[in-house]
Enzyme design. Sequence first.
Site, PDB file in Angstrom:
ATOM      1  N   GLU A 211       0.744  -1.117  -0.158  1.00 57.03           N
ATOM      2  CA  GLU A 211      -0.086  -0.170  -0.139  1.00 57.03           C
ATOM      3  C   GLU A 211       0.582   1.239  -0.010  1.00 57.03           C
ATOM      4  O   GLU A 211       0.447   2.136  -0.425  1.00 57.03           O
ATOM      5  CB  GLU A 211      -1.006   0.112   1.430  1.00 57.03           C
ATOM      6  CG  GLU A 211      -1.758  -1.060   1.405  1.00 57.03           C
ATOM      7  CD  GLU A 211      -1.497  -2.556   1.687  1.00 57.03           C
ATOM      8  OE1 GLU A 211      -0.377  -2.457   2.191  1.00 57.03           O
ATOM      9  OE2 GLU A 211      -2.172  -3.336   1.608  1.00 57.03           O
TER      10      GLU A 211
ATOM     11  N   PHE B  95      -5.772   0.519   5.648  1.00 55.75           N
ATOM     12  CA  PHE B  95      -4.216   0.433   5.029  1.00 55.75           C
ATOM     13  C   PHE B  95      -4.261   1.843   4.253  1.00 55.75           C
ATOM     14  O   PHE B  95      -2.814   2.386   4.245  1.00 55.75           O
ATOM     15  CB  PHE B  95      -4.074  -0.551   4.027  1.00 55.75           C
ATOM     16  CG  PHE B  95      -4.463  -2.197   4.701  1.00 55.75           C
ATOM     17  CD1 PHE B  95      -3.913  -2.447   5.807  1.00 55.75           C
ATOM     18  CD2 PHE B  95      -5.262  -2.920   4.188  1.00 55.75           C
ATOM     19  CE1 PHE B  95      -4.193  -3.666   6.465  1.00 55.75           C
ATOM     20  CE2 PHE B  95      -5.647  -4.083   4.708  1.00 55.75           C
ATOM     21  CZ  PHE B  95      -5.248  -4.579   5.988  1.00 55.75           C
TER      22      PHE B  95
ATOM     23  N   ASP C  88     -14.426  -9.579   9.903  1.00 60.53           N
ATOM     24  CA  ASP C  88     -13.144  -9.402   9.960  1.00 60.53           C
ATOM     25  C   ASP C  88     -12.376  -9.431  10.998  1.00 60.53           C
ATOM     26  O   ASP C  88     -11.106  -9.762  11.270  1.00 60.53           O
ATOM     27  CB  ASP C  88     -12.438  -8.717   8.559  1.00 60.53           C
ATOM     28  CG  ASP C  88     -12.670  -9.303   7.448  1.00 60.53           C
ATOM     29  OD1 ASP C  88     -12.533 -10.471   7.351  1.00 60.53           O
ATOM     30  OD2 ASP C  88     -12.977  -8.668   6.273  1.00 60.53           O
TER      31      ASP C  88
END
Lengths: 353, 288
Positions: free
Chosen positions: A82, A107, A141
């Site tokens: 990233e 990110f 998640d």
Amino acid sequence: MTINHALYHYVRPEVVDKLTSDDLFKTLPSQATRYAYAEAILELGEKDPRIVVLDADVSKSIGTNKFAEKFPDRSFNFGIAEQNMMAAAAGMATTGLIPFASTYAVFASMRALDQVRNSIHYPHLNVKIAASHSGITPGPDGVTHQAQEDISIMRALAGSCVIAPADSPTTKQAVYAAAAYEGPVYLSFTRDPVPILFDESFPFEIGKAVTIRDGDDVAVIAMRDLVIQALIAAERLAQEEGIQARVIYCHTIKPLDTEAVLQAAQETGAVVVAENNVTFGGLGSAVAELLVANYPIPMRQIGVKDTFAESGPYLEVIHKYGLTAPHIANAVREVLAHKARFFKQPNLSAAIV
Amino acid sequence: MPASNSNHSKAPNGKMSIEDLQKMAVQVRLDIIHMIHKAKAGHPGGSLSAADIVTALYFRVMNIDPHNPDWPDRDRFILSKGHACPVWYAALAERGYFDKKHLDTLRRLNSILQGHADMKKTPGVDMTVGSLGQGLSAGVGMALAARVLKKDYHVWVVIGDGEAQEGAIWEAAMAGAKWKLDNLTVVVDNNGIQNDTFTDEVMPLGDLPAKWKAFGWHVMEIDGHDMAQIVPALEEAKTIKGIPTVIIAKTVKGKGVSFMENVPAWHGKAPNDEQAEIAISEIRRQLS
Ligand SMILES: Cc1ncc(C[n+]2csc(CCOP(=O)(O)OP(=O)(O)O)c2C)c(N)n1
């Protein structure tokens, strides 16, 4: 009790009708706004050859793989890297291209923050950061993928523009507006589906908050996925307690629509801010900073407190962490009690204006 | 999980035979499918590809004590590719770190089994993971700490090949060589697939063994599904002195389930009822 549709603006009547029903999330048409971004960028790619899309191995998860299929020469997958992607986006922007750098919000706003600050915001380059999985919208998640701080972090960067749309149609409008805007823009999308609240007639303009429900008792200012929660809370409060809450859809956190916020504060005398983001530095802080200097009235914040969340289905997680309609309704009751005490103070109006 | 104050000098260590390890890997794969199917979400592909490596570590190689997960002298394990935590949870449950009934709660509210592994919630998880490219640096830290504390534990880190695209992996690789961390071993789960598609299409890693060698590491290459190669390689890694070791394990994403094998779509998708049933019967067949 019937719902007074005349109080609502731009909200689809089908949504208004459902506001007090328990199966709203199951029955209303909905879409994760990340996919609306993917659709919009595909359309933009057609119209504007300067649009390029940068990915970091989550193009399939966001939907930008469709852009890659259609415009292979203007699509760049950097892999799981990233930081490299963000600084490369900066480099591309120096040439006049309009890069949309897409990844998950954690990110985009944190892993690559130094690149985002020093290479994109400091030179004020025309990079659009398309951040999916914003706030606690990725439930299952878990914490590493929940960007509960992204709005606060991005807001802190000088010259930043931060947008968090509530549904798919206004997400598309936000993406078009971002492309037309000169300078860096951070766009925040949901991982989970959210109901489609508006249609194309919504008057989307960067920096313009929109009143979507009338009411003069209290103003509820909300962003992204908590706009629907604010609407639910407002309608329930109206039906069950006769409280009329004004609901303001504040899709642009920065630059804040100071005029709209101050006007709402003056006309209602009490403010609740609702955001799926930490209560430090985000929309609630922006409103508080404005009010304390100009019109210091009672205010409450709905947001993630000083804690990380956990894994679980999206609606269950945001409920556990205090971000759903019942929590907003409680904050409204609290702020109204405070308002009643507050405006009893002698010589108050002289003190606050 | 209470902090332990045990004075074990050596943990009771189950040292399984190659054959028993193979059987255990089958059980671990069954648990993975069961867990992800039940959760209706998760990452089967990368969990299955790492199953043999993680099984060998937990049931043969590592010096650990499941009844004493915080034992200060234990070997450390970090699944840096944290999305594959179902394989970790399966191994920990089978090894006795916690009751297998928890496997039914993966990704649920209030579960000890988070969507990405959380060291404060799951007994035996030595490091919180999920943001790729950080676990190896944590491993470097643990390996350095062993020196400061004069302990002889070994640190094992499993990374993904896609994960090796993160620059931080190579920052950690440099650090491992600088400090001659021979108590640190990396296993690359080299399954050739990442989230979007094949690694060679997304961002080719080039000559991985040559890269690690150039970074100053002792490099081994094995078949990551052959216990007869995995166990000796892991054991050899402990004997290499003066430099850190990396084992590049050729693996198959989705290994053990025919329709998942080498199919990028199974990176982060749960099998439905029918698919889970087929998967389980296919894995079971590997027992005979
Ligand atoms: C820093 C970071 N970027 C992106 C992701 C999202 N993500 C989760 S798994 C994955 C692909 C991982 O590929 P690889 O390391 O090869 O693992 P495997 O194929 O073994 O599952 C991605 C991009 C992440 N978890 N962390």
